[in-house]
Design a protein around this motif. Structure first.
Motif, mmCIF file in Angstrom:
data_model
loop_
_atom_site.group_PDB
_atom_site.id
_atom_site.type_symbol
_atom_site.label_atom_id
_atom_site.label_comp_id
_atom_site.label_asym_id
_atom_site.label_seq_id
_atom_site.Cartn_x
_atom_site.Cartn_y
_atom_site.Cartn_z
ATOM 1 N N SER A 58 57.697 216.756 20.812
ATOM 2 C CA SER A 58 58.962 217.667 20.866
ATOM 3 C C SER A 58 58.177 218.220 22.319
ATOM 4 C CB SER A 58 60.012 218.167 20.479
ATOM 5 O OG SER A 58 58.349 219.057 19.479
ATOM 6 N N ASP A 59 59.105 219.287 23.294
ATOM 7 C CA ASP A 59 59.067 220.142 24.363
ATOM 8 C C ASP A 59 58.569 221.422 23.052
ATOM 9 O OD1 ASP A 59 59.410 218.830 26.122
ATOM 10 O OD2 ASP A 59 60.716 219.470 26.649
ATOM 11 N N GLU A 60 58.492 221.768 21.821
ATOM 12 C CA GLU A 60 58.056 222.615 20.853
ATOM 13 C C GLU A 60 56.692 222.690 20.462
ATOM 14 O OE1 GLU A 60 62.510 222.759 21.177
ATOM 15 O OE2 GLU A 60 61.238 221.103 20.628
ATOM 16 N N THR A 61 56.357 221.787 21.103
ATOM 17 C CA THR A 61 54.837 220.974 20.189
ATOM 18 C C THR A 61 54.486 220.906 21.104
ATOM 19 O OG1 THR A 61 55.689 219.070 18.083
ATOM 20 C CG2 THR A 61 53.637 218.786 19.155
ATOM 21 N N LEU A 62 54.307 220.410 22.359
ATOM 22 C CA LEU A 62 53.473 220.811 23.870
ATOM 23 C C LEU A 62 53.372 222.132 23.914
ATOM 24 C CD1 LEU A 62 55.604 217.409 26.530
ATOM 25 C CD2 LEU A 62 53.217 217.713 25.037
ATOM 26 N N THR A 63 54.314 222.795 24.040
ATOM 27 C CA THR A 63 54.584 224.398 24.377
ATOM 28 C C THR A 63 53.432 224.980 23.154
ATOM 29 O OG1 THR A 63 56.963 223.976 25.507
ATOM 30 C CG2 THR A 63 55.343 226.209 24.915
ATOM 31 N N LYS A 64 53.675 224.803 22.203
ATOM 32 C CA LYS A 64 53.068 225.428 21.165
ATOM 33 C C LYS A 64 51.740 225.335 21.617
ATOM 34 C CE LYS A 64 51.313 225.792 16.334
ATOM 35 N NZ LYS A 64 51.993 225.025 14.792
ATOM 36 N N PHE A 65 50.905 223.619 22.074
ATOM 37 C CA PHE A 65 50.029 223.039 22.190
ATOM 38 C C PHE A 65 48.793 223.905 23.124
ATOM 39 C CE2 PHE A 65 46.772 220.521 24.724
ATOM 40 C CZ PHE A 65 45.998 220.302 23.995
ATOM 41 N N VAL A 66 49.890 224.056 24.509
ATOM 42 C CA VAL A 66 49.314 224.971 25.690
ATOM 43 C C VAL A 66 49.781 225.754 25.339
ATOM 44 C CG1 VAL A 66 50.352 225.665 27.977
ATOM 45 C CG2 VAL A 66 50.711 223.143 27.339
ATOM 46 N N LYS A 67 50.012 226.775 24.734
ATOM 47 C CA LYS A 67 50.136 227.989 24.347
ATOM 48 C C LYS A 67 48.574 228.603 23.933
ATOM 49 C CE LYS A 67 54.431 229.872 23.971
ATOM 50 N NZ LYS A 67 55.441 231.120 23.408
ATOM 51 N N GLN A 68 48.279 227.251 22.893
ATOM 52 C CA GLN A 68 46.692 227.791 21.908
ATOM 53 C C GLN A 68 45.611 227.307 23.371
ATOM 54 O OE1 GLN A 68 47.637 224.843 18.898
ATOM 55 N NE2 GLN A 68 48.413 225.807 17.634
ATOM 56 N N PHE A 69 46.086 226.381 23.482
ATOM 57 C CA PHE A 69 44.825 225.731 24.502
ATOM 58 C C PHE A 69 44.561 226.996 25.354
ATOM 59 C CE2 PHE A 69 43.047 223.329 28.284
ATOM 60 C CZ PHE A 69 41.020 223.819 28.116
ATOM 61 N N ASN A 70 45.829 227.669 26.231
ATOM 62 C CA ASN A 70 45.830 228.314 28.195
ATOM 63 C C ASN A 70 45.345 228.321 28.530
ATOM 64 O OD1 ASN A 70 46.267 230.626 28.525
ATOM 65 N ND2 ASN A 70 44.705 231.933 27.713
ATOM 66 N N PRO A 71 45.331 226.703 29.568
ATOM 67 C CA PRO A 71 44.198 226.444 30.565
ATOM 68 C C PRO A 71 44.937 227.667 31.620
ATOM 69 C CG PRO A 71 46.708 225.126 29.742
ATOM 70 C CD PRO A 71 46.745 226.356 29.113
ATOM 71 N N HIS A 72 44.080 227.267 32.443
ATOM 72 C CA HIS A 72 44.258 228.182 33.668
ATOM 73 C C HIS A 72 45.171 227.451 34.943
ATOM 74 C CE1 HIS A 72 40.233 229.772 31.750
ATOM 75 N NE2 HIS A 72 40.755 231.691 32.232
ATOM 76 N N ILE A 73 45.379 225.457 34.047
ATOM 77 C CA ILE A 73 45.568 225.209 35.360
ATOM 78 C C ILE A 73 46.273 224.348 34.706
ATOM 79 C CG2 ILE A 73 44.001 224.157 36.790
ATOM 80 C CD1 ILE A 73 45.649 224.360 39.230
ATOM 81 N N ILE A 74 47.638 223.166 35.154
ATOM 82 C CA ILE A 74 48.042 222.100 34.890
ATOM 83 C C ILE A 74 47.695 220.635 35.576
ATOM 84 C CG2 ILE A 74 49.927 220.489 33.518
ATOM 85 C CD1 ILE A 74 50.560 223.644 31.991
ATOM 86 N N PHE A 75 46.833 219.947 35.553
ATOM 87 C CA PHE A 75 47.011 219.220 36.886
ATOM 88 C C PHE A 75 47.551 217.245 35.864
ATOM 89 C CE2 PHE A 75 43.650 216.052 39.184
ATOM 90 C CZ PHE A 75 44.286 216.101 40.282
ATOM 91 N N LEU A 76 48.259 217.377 36.683
ATOM 92 C CA LEU A 76 49.201 216.102 36.535
ATOM 93 C C LEU A 76 49.007 215.146 37.261
ATOM 94 C CD1 LEU A 76 52.400 218.121 35.611
ATOM 95 C CD2 LEU A 76 50.245 217.136 33.757
ATOM 96 N N GLY A 77 49.835 213.450 37.017
ATOM 97 C CA GLY A 77 49.532 212.138 37.764
ATOM 98 C C GLY A 77 50.878 212.296 37.314
ATOM 99 N N THR A 78 51.658 211.625 37.642
ATOM 100 C CA THR A 78 53.740 211.613 38.361
ATOM 101 C C THR A 78 53.983 210.090 38.009
ATOM 102 O OG1 THR A 78 52.778 210.957 40.447
ATOM 103 C CG2 THR A 78 53.565 213.017 40.186
ATOM 104 N N SER A 79 55.175 209.127 36.651
ATOM 105 C CA SER A 79 55.640 208.765 36.485
ATOM 106 C C SER A 79 57.101 209.609 36.564
ATOM 107 C CB SER A 79 54.909 208.716 34.954
ATOM 108 O OG SER A 79 55.619 210.238 34.297
ATOM 109 N N SER A 80 58.130 207.410 36.419
ATOM 110 C CA SER A 80 59.095 208.040 36.605
ATOM 111 C C SER A 80 60.031 208.317 35.987
ATOM 112 C CB SER A 80 59.005 206.711 37.317
ATOM 113 O OG SER A 80 58.884 206.185 38.347
ATOM 114 N N GLY A 81 59.458 208.243 34.541
ATOM 115 C CA GLY A 81 60.116 208.393 33.603
ATOM 116 C C GLY A 81 60.237 209.469 32.520
ATOM 117 N N ILE A 82 60.746 210.369 31.706
ATOM 118 C CA ILE A 82 61.074 211.841 31.977
ATOM 119 C C ILE A 82 58.917 211.494 30.327
ATOM 120 C CG2 ILE A 82 62.042 213.647 30.355
ATOM 121 C CD1 ILE A 82 62.919 212.552 32.825
ATOM 122 N N TYR A 83 58.559 211.672 30.481
ATOM 123 C CA TYR A 83 56.887 211.619 29.563
ATOM 124 C C TYR A 83 56.451 212.703 30.160
ATOM 125 C CZ TYR A 83 57.945 206.432 30.581
ATOM 126 O OH TYR A 83 58.040 205.476 31.011
#
Length: 353
Positions: A58-83
């Motif tokens: 869920s977005d809630e789980t992802l958000t919780k993880f991001v808040k805990q890690f507290n990154p200075h930047i998010i670096f992503l690959g790209t994809s056509s689906g909603i991953y």
């Protein structure tokens, strides 16, 4: 601290040289969220995946993880689906974390960032920074509505790893490699544009041409890492009088490319890689509806291409008696394999900090 995420293999391959360089510096702490082909890629390289299973997360789980890690930047690959990689763009924006993404090829720009089936996107769907492979990609993306100030031309770090294959001794039965794209599967799911053909039609025509020319070699199919149906070509295989094999998933692409006399496909990045490595590449896109050929090696003139079955036959006649590629290809190859992309992106990420 850097959070990285990817789903598609192309995005992961483009990111990994950057990640590898960052990991050599102790001041960086890197965590990753991977799914699909990207998860298989990092697993083989013993890189930690923070979630064992990302499907259904869920977005809630992802958000919780991001808040805990507290990154200075998010670096992503790209994809056509909603991953997870695409969903992290919105999460990063909500948490006021800079988000950068890398575009690894010259197709489906809008679908890489859109959360809709028709490819339409809005400003909130876009990361703060988008690294693109060249000025051609940048200009095409501007035409499609991307803000030019977010597009940074860096090159693709993955291309820097390409070394030219040595000329192989001509075997008694030469090998042609078919680079699969599971277009029929993707279009059923509504996550890919319609080129006007699919891989089954293209493969069937290729088999017909080989039959007409009395091909005495072997044809090897390299399935796309995201493919689920491995029977898509069985009808054509069963009627062929020459040898057609399905490469095992565990056989590295590099080994298959190295041992092939020709590499054949549609517009896969595998063809672009093979061309950069000095292979004879044949692109077949029957009745292509796009006005612009999506395979960059065709547009740059260092692969051979056909859009009808008759043209394909003529191309095969030409390349079957060809020795090595023209020397004029060398400059194009150098432009993409010696771009300094990895160091450019690392420097840019450091400046964001």
């Amino acid at each position: 601290q850097i959070l990285i995420a990817a789903h598609d293999i192309g995005g992961m391959q483009a990111m990994f040289p950057v990640v590898r360089l960052l990991r050599t510096q102790q001041r960086f702490v890197i965590k990753g969220i991977f799914s699909g082909p990207a998860a298989i890629f990092v697993q083989a390289r013993k890189f930690q995946n923070e979630f064992k299973k990302t499907f259904g997360i869920s977005d809630e789980t992802l958000t919780k993880f991001v808040k805990q890690f507290n990154p200075h930047i998010i670096f992503l690959g790209t994809s056509s689906g909603i991953y997870a990689d695409k969903r992290l763009i919105g999460i990063g924006k909500k948490l006021h974390i800079p988000v950068a993404a890398i575009v690894d090829s010259w197709v489906n720009y809008r679908f890489q960032f859109s959360r809709r089936d028709d490819g339409v996107f809005s400003e909130k769907d876009l990361p703060d920074y988008i690294f693109v492979p060249d000025h051609i990609a940048k200009e095409e993306m501007i035409v499609e509505g991307f803000p030019p100030e977010r597009l940074i031309v860096t090159g693709n770090p993955f291309f820097e790893s390409f070394k030219k294959f040595p000329n192989i001794k001509e075997p008694q039965k030469p090998v042609a490699l078919f680079a699969d794209q599971h277009l029929s599967e993707l279009m059923k799911r509504g996550v890919h544009e319609n080129f006007g053909f699919d891989e089954r039609e293209a493969f069937s025509d290729i088999v017909d041409i080989f039959e007409d020319l009395k091909w005495q070699g072997r044809l090897v199919i390299k399935f796309h890492p995201g493919s689920e149906d491995f029977t898509r070509f069985d009808a054509s295989i069963n009627r062929a009088s020459f040898s057609i094999e399905k490469a095992a998933a565990k056989v590295p692409l590099e080994k298959l490319l190295k041992n092939s006399r020709f590499v054949i496909g549609m517009n896969s990045m595998v063809l672009f890689e093979a061309a950069l490595r000095g292979k004879i590449v044949i692109s077949y896109q029957p009745h292509l509806v796009s006005k612009i050929d999506p395979l960059m090696s065709n547009r740059l003139g260092f692969s051979f291409f056909a859009y009808t079955k008759d043209e394909l036959k003529d191309v095969f006649k030409k390349v079957m008696v060809m020795g090595k590629l023209p020397l004029r290809h060398e400059k194009v190859i150098a432009r993409y394999t010696q771009s300094g992309a990895t160091k450019k992106i690392v420097s840019f990420l450091e400046n964001i900090f």
